[in-house]
Design a protein around this motif. Structure first.
Motif, PDB file in Angstrom:
ATOM      1  N   THR A 150       9.090  -1.285  -9.300  1.00 58.09           N
ATOM      2  CA  THR A 150       8.168  -0.185  -9.574  1.00 58.09           C
ATOM      3  C   THR A 150       7.384  -0.477 -10.860  1.00 58.09           C
ATOM      4  O   THR A 150       7.870  -1.204 -11.743  1.00 58.09           O
ATOM      5  CB  THR A 150       8.935   1.137  -9.777  1.00 58.09           C
ATOM      6  OG1 THR A 150       9.822   0.986 -10.901  1.00 58.09           O
ATOM      7  CG2 THR A 150       9.731   1.520  -8.535  1.00 58.09           C
ATOM      8  N   GLU A 151       6.190   0.092 -10.972  1.00 52.41           N
ATOM      9  CA  GLU A 151       5.376  -0.121 -12.180  1.00 52.41           C
ATOM     10  C   GLU A 151       6.128   0.358 -13.416  1.00 52.41           C
ATOM     11  O   GLU A 151       6.120  -0.312 -14.463  1.00 52.41           O
ATOM     12  CB  GLU A 151       4.033   0.596 -12.040  1.00 52.41           C
ATOM     13  CG  GLU A 151       3.119  -0.079 -11.039  1.00 52.41           C
ATOM     14  CD  GLU A 151       1.730   0.534 -10.971  1.00 52.41           C
ATOM     15  OE1 GLU A 151       1.518   1.583 -11.611  1.00 52.41           O
ATOM     16  OE2 GLU A 151       0.876  -0.040 -10.278  1.00 52.41           O
ATOM     17  N   GLU A 152       6.790   1.480 -13.278  1.00 55.40           N
ATOM     18  CA  GLU A 152       7.557   2.052 -14.394  1.00 55.40           C
ATOM     19  C   GLU A 152       8.672   1.095 -14.829  1.00 55.40           C
ATOM     20  O   GLU A 152       8.871   0.821 -16.022  1.00 55.40           O
ATOM     21  CB  GLU A 152       8.149   3.393 -13.936  1.00 55.40           C
ATOM     22  CG  GLU A 152       8.940   4.138 -14.990  1.00 55.40           C
ATOM     23  CD  GLU A 152       9.706   5.332 -14.392  1.00 55.40           C
ATOM     24  OE1 GLU A 152      10.316   6.050 -15.184  1.00 55.40           O
ATOM     25  OE2 GLU A 152       9.688   5.518 -13.161  1.00 55.40           O
ATOM     26  N   GLY A 153       9.396   0.560 -13.845  1.00 59.89           N
ATOM     27  CA  GLY A 153      10.504  -0.351 -14.136  1.00 59.89           C
ATOM     28  C   GLY A 153      10.039  -1.659 -14.755  1.00 59.89           C
ATOM     29  O   GLY A 153      10.658  -2.176 -15.701  1.00 59.89           O
ATOM     30  N   VAL A 154       8.935  -2.205 -14.216  1.00 61.71           N
ATOM     31  CA  VAL A 154       8.407  -3.475 -14.736  1.00 61.71           C
ATOM     32  C   VAL A 154       7.864  -3.280 -16.154  1.00 61.71           C
ATOM     33  O   VAL A 154       8.069  -4.133 -17.031  1.00 61.71           O
ATOM     34  CB  VAL A 154       7.339  -4.064 -13.778  1.00 61.71           C
ATOM     35  CG1 VAL A 154       6.619  -5.251 -14.421  1.00 61.71           C
ATOM     36  CG2 VAL A 154       7.989  -4.499 -12.465  1.00 61.71           C
ATOM     37  N   ASP A 155       7.202  -2.156 -16.391  1.00 64.08           N
ATOM     38  CA  ASP A 155       6.712  -1.858 -17.761  1.00 64.08           C
ATOM     39  C   ASP A 155       7.880  -1.784 -18.746  1.00 64.08           C
ATOM     40  O   ASP A 155       7.796  -2.277 -19.876  1.00 64.08           O
ATOM     41  CB  ASP A 155       5.937  -0.533 -17.777  1.00 64.08           C
ATOM     42  CG  ASP A 155       4.547  -0.658 -17.148  1.00 64.08           C
ATOM     43  OD1 ASP A 155       4.061  -1.805 -17.024  1.00 64.08           O
ATOM     44  OD2 ASP A 155       3.964   0.381 -16.782  1.00 64.08           O
ATOM     45  N   LYS A 156       8.965  -1.205 -18.295  1.00 57.63           N
ATOM     46  CA  LYS A 156      10.164  -1.093 -19.132  1.00 57.63           C
ATOM     47  C   LYS A 156      10.735  -2.488 -19.419  1.00 57.63           C
ATOM     48  O   LYS A 156      11.158  -2.780 -20.544  1.00 57.63           O
ATOM     49  CB  LYS A 156      11.197  -0.221 -18.394  1.00 57.63           C
ATOM     50  CG  LYS A 156      12.352   0.253 -19.265  1.00 57.63           C
ATOM     51  CD  LYS A 156      13.254   1.186 -18.458  1.00 57.63           C
ATOM     52  CE  LYS A 156      14.590   1.376 -19.155  1.00 57.63           C
ATOM     53  NZ  LYS A 156      15.554   2.095 -18.315  1.00 57.63           N
TER      54      LYS A 156
ATOM     55  N   ASN B 146       0.817  -1.217   0.000  1.00 60.56           N
ATOM     56  CA  ASN B 146       0.000   0.000   0.000  1.00 60.56           C
ATOM     57  C   ASN B 146       0.854   1.271   0.000  1.00 60.56           C
ATOM     58  O   ASN B 146       0.423   2.317  -0.480  1.00 60.56           O
ATOM     59  CB  ASN B 146      -0.943   0.006   1.211  1.00 60.56           C
ATOM     60  CG  ASN B 146      -2.001  -1.084   1.111  1.00 60.56           C
ATOM     61  OD1 ASN B 146      -2.292  -1.572   0.026  1.00 60.56           O
ATOM     62  ND2 ASN B 146      -2.558  -1.495   2.241  1.00 60.56           N
ATOM     63  N   ALA B 147       2.065   1.154   0.546  1.00 64.15           N
ATOM     64  CA  ALA B 147       2.937   2.330   0.652  1.00 64.15           C
ATOM     65  C   ALA B 147       3.802   2.533  -0.591  1.00 64.15           C
ATOM     66  O   ALA B 147       4.425   3.580  -0.757  1.00 64.15           O
ATOM     67  CB  ALA B 147       3.833   2.188   1.874  1.00 64.15           C
ATOM     68  N   THR B 148       3.866   1.527  -1.463  1.00 64.14           N
ATOM     69  CA  THR B 148       4.699   1.618  -2.672  1.00 64.14           C
ATOM     70  C   THR B 148       3.842   1.269  -3.880  1.00 64.14           C
ATOM     71  O   THR B 148       2.884   0.513  -3.761  1.00 64.14           O
ATOM     72  CB  THR B 148       5.876   0.623  -2.607  1.00 64.14           C
ATOM     73  OG1 THR B 148       5.366  -0.702  -2.432  1.00 64.14           O
ATOM     74  CG2 THR B 148       6.825   0.940  -1.473  1.00 64.14           C
ATOM     75  N   LYS B 149       4.190   1.797  -5.013  1.00 68.62           N
ATOM     76  CA  LYS B 149       3.443   1.450  -6.231  1.00 68.62           C
ATOM     77  C   LYS B 149       4.283   0.447  -7.021  1.00 68.62           C
ATOM     78  O   LYS B 149       5.122   0.843  -7.833  1.00 68.62           O
ATOM     79  CB  LYS B 149       3.198   2.711  -7.056  1.00 68.62           C
ATOM     80  CG  LYS B 149       1.851   3.372  -6.796  1.00 68.62           C
ATOM     81  CD  LYS B 149       1.534   4.313  -7.919  1.00 68.62           C
ATOM     82  CE  LYS B 149       0.120   4.816  -8.024  1.00 68.62           C
ATOM     83  NZ  LYS B 149      -0.834   4.591  -7.057  1.00 68.62           N
ATOM     84  N   GLY B 150       4.062  -0.831  -6.717  1.00 70.57           N
ATOM     85  CA  GLY B 150       4.884  -1.848  -7.369  1.00 70.57           C
ATOM     86  C   GLY B 150       4.055  -2.922  -8.032  1.00 70.57           C
ATOM     87  O   GLY B 150       2.858  -3.053  -7.781  1.00 70.57           O
ATOM     88  N   THR B 151       4.712  -3.697  -8.878  1.00 69.44           N
ATOM     89  CA  THR B 151       4.036  -4.807  -9.546  1.00 69.44           C
ATOM     90  C   THR B 151       5.064  -5.866  -9.930  1.00 69.44           C
ATOM     91  O   THR B 151       6.267  -5.717  -9.633  1.00 69.44           O
ATOM     92  CB  THR B 151       3.233  -4.302 -10.768  1.00 69.44           C
ATOM     93  OG1 THR B 151       2.411  -5.358 -11.251  1.00 69.44           O
ATOM     94  CG2 THR B 151       4.160  -3.813 -11.886  1.00 69.44           C
ATOM     95  N   MET B 152       4.619  -6.926 -10.589  1.00 75.10           N
ATOM     96  CA  MET B 152       5.493  -8.020 -10.990  1.00 75.10           C
ATOM     97  C   MET B 152       5.124  -8.474 -12.396  1.00 75.10           C
ATOM     98  O   MET B 152       3.999  -8.247 -12.846  1.00 75.10           O
ATOM     99  CB  MET B 152       5.342  -9.205 -10.019  1.00 75.10           C
ATOM    100  CG  MET B 152       5.622  -8.854  -8.570  1.00 75.10           C
ATOM    101  SD  MET B 152       5.219 -10.178  -7.397  1.00 75.10           S
ATOM    102  CE  MET B 152       6.650 -11.240  -7.560  1.00 75.10           C
ATOM    103  N   ALA B 153       6.070  -9.127 -13.073  1.00 79.12           N
ATOM    104  CA  ALA B 153       5.788  -9.667 -14.409  1.00 79.12           C
ATOM    105  C   ALA B 153       6.527 -10.977 -14.606  1.00 79.12           C
ATOM    106  O   ALA B 153       7.671 -11.127 -14.159  1.00 79.12           O
ATOM    107  CB  ALA B 153       6.201  -8.675 -15.496  1.00 79.12           C
ATOM    108  N   ALA B 154       5.849 -11.909 -15.255  1.00 78.12           N
ATOM    109  CA  ALA B 154       6.464 -13.202 -15.576  1.00 78.12           C
ATOM    110  C   ALA B 154       7.179 -13.090 -16.906  1.00 78.12           C
ATOM    111  O   ALA B 154       6.634 -12.549 -17.875  1.00 78.12           O
ATOM    112  CB  ALA B 154       5.396 -14.286 -15.636  1.00 78.12           C
ATOM    113  N   MET B 155       8.392 -13.597 -16.945  1.00 82.63           N
ATOM    114  CA  MET B 155       9.194 -13.629 -18.169  1.00 82.63           C
ATOM    115  C   MET B 155       9.313 -15.089 -18.597  1.00 82.63           C
ATOM    116  O   MET B 155       9.944 -15.889 -17.894  1.00 82.63           O
ATOM    117  CB  MET B 155      10.584 -13.043 -17.903  1.00 82.63           C
ATOM    118  CG  MET B 155      10.554 -11.620 -17.396  1.00 82.63           C
ATOM    119  SD  MET B 155      10.238 -10.465 -18.744  1.00 82.63           S
ATOM    120  CE  MET B 155       9.771  -8.993 -17.859  1.00 82.63           C
TER     121      MET B 155
END
Length: 308
Positions: free
Chosen positions: A168-174, A126-135
């Motif tokens: 971060t969402e930005e990093g994972v999107d990248k 809740n304190a960070t805007k993060g996500t994950m992605a499978a490669m």
């Protein structure tokens, strides 16, 4: 009969988990009722009835998976006295369940620990805007390099060709955008509340470390493999350290399973909803057998097969 116990991680949960075991087997019912009493709330009603959003909340789903895995094991041991668990491992949250199965701490002590771990991780989400992605379909080396370039972390080395990045969402999107160039066939965002097993969980790791100081750890009755360093843990201080660092560190599942396979283990029992760990093992060792247990039909089928 020797077998390695494997316990599910977050994401495996589903509404209805444990309900038929609770209804049919007094051992499972007693354990689930003990959990409700220890927590001072009805975890069982969230497990049995949902709603899905409530069960998926990190603070609920971690204790739910812990209780469900141990309920499956308790009934299996009762129906199959010849079962001899020779080692245990669990994916992320499942590592805590593995320790309870090995008697490292009591059922209730472990339950309170995973509830707090879930709450701390939910707060961090809740304190960070993060996500994950499978490669999917890339090499570990290429995914590690891609993660570094995008300033995200590698959360899971699940099996050959399946790695997960987190940050971060930005990093994972990248990272998703650069996945094809890094040799991955597919890159897809996961439906998660935050960036588990990444630096964004640092606040949860710090809080969990404080909780771990208050837990009295015994000697596990069998080897328990840790995610963080993919090896058997030795002694209370080592166990504390591995459970603490696991929150932000990579889950090295492939390496952990490979070590078990290299020691000659070929029979594994997956305890928890779904067959995720069986699927991963299929990519790690083709001649290993994984029997998955999550409900009454799968439990009874396992007892029939193992009892031959």
């Amino acid at each position: 009969m020797d077998a390695v116990l494997l316990f599910s991680g977050q994401g495996a949960q589903k509404v209805g988990m444990g309900k038929d075991l609770y209804d049919k087997y007094p051992t499972a019912k007693a354990l689930i009722e003990q959990a409700d009493k220890a927590l001072g709330e009805s975890l069982s009603s969230v497990m049995f009835e949902g709603p899905g959003e409530e069960l998926t909340r990190t603070c609920n789903c971690q204790p739910a998976l812990y209780v469900h895995g141990l309920a499956c094991l308790a009934v299996l041991k009762e129906l199959l006295p010849a079962l001899n668990p020779v080692a245990a491992a669990g994916l992320s949250l499942g590592e805590f369940t593995a320790h309870a199965a090995a008697g490292t701490y009591s059922f209730e002590e472990g339950l309170r620990l995973v509830q707090k771990r879930g709450a701390f991780m939910e707060e961090a989400c809740n304190a960070t805007k993060g996500t994950m992605a499978a490669m999917i379909g890339g090499s570990d080396e290429n995914v590690i390099k891609l993660a570094q370039e995008c300033d995200v972390d590698v959360a899971n080395f699940n099996c050959p060709g399946q790695t997960v990045v987190s940050g971060t969402e930005e990093g994972v999107d990248k990272a998703i955008a650069g996945a094809k160039g890094a040799g991955c066939k597919i890159a897809k965002k996961l439906n998660v509340a935050g960036a588990y097993h990444s630096r964004l969980m640092h606040s949860a790791m710090v809080k969990l470390a404080e909780e771990l100081k208050n837990v009295s750890f015994g000697t596990p009755s069998m080897p328990v493999y840790c995610n963080y360093e993919a090896r058997v843990v030795e002694g209370p201080d080592d166990i504390r350290s591995m459970l603490e660092h696991q929150v932000c560190g990579s889950v090295r599942w492939t390496a952990s399973m490979q070590k078990l396979v290299d020691q000659g283990h070929r029979l594994f029992i997956e305890l928890g909803p779904g067959k995720t760990l069986a699927g991963m093992m299929g990519r790690i060792c083709k001649d290993a057998t994984v029997i998955s247990i999550e409900d009454v039909p799968s439990l009874e089928a396992a007892v029939a097969e193992l009892g031959k």
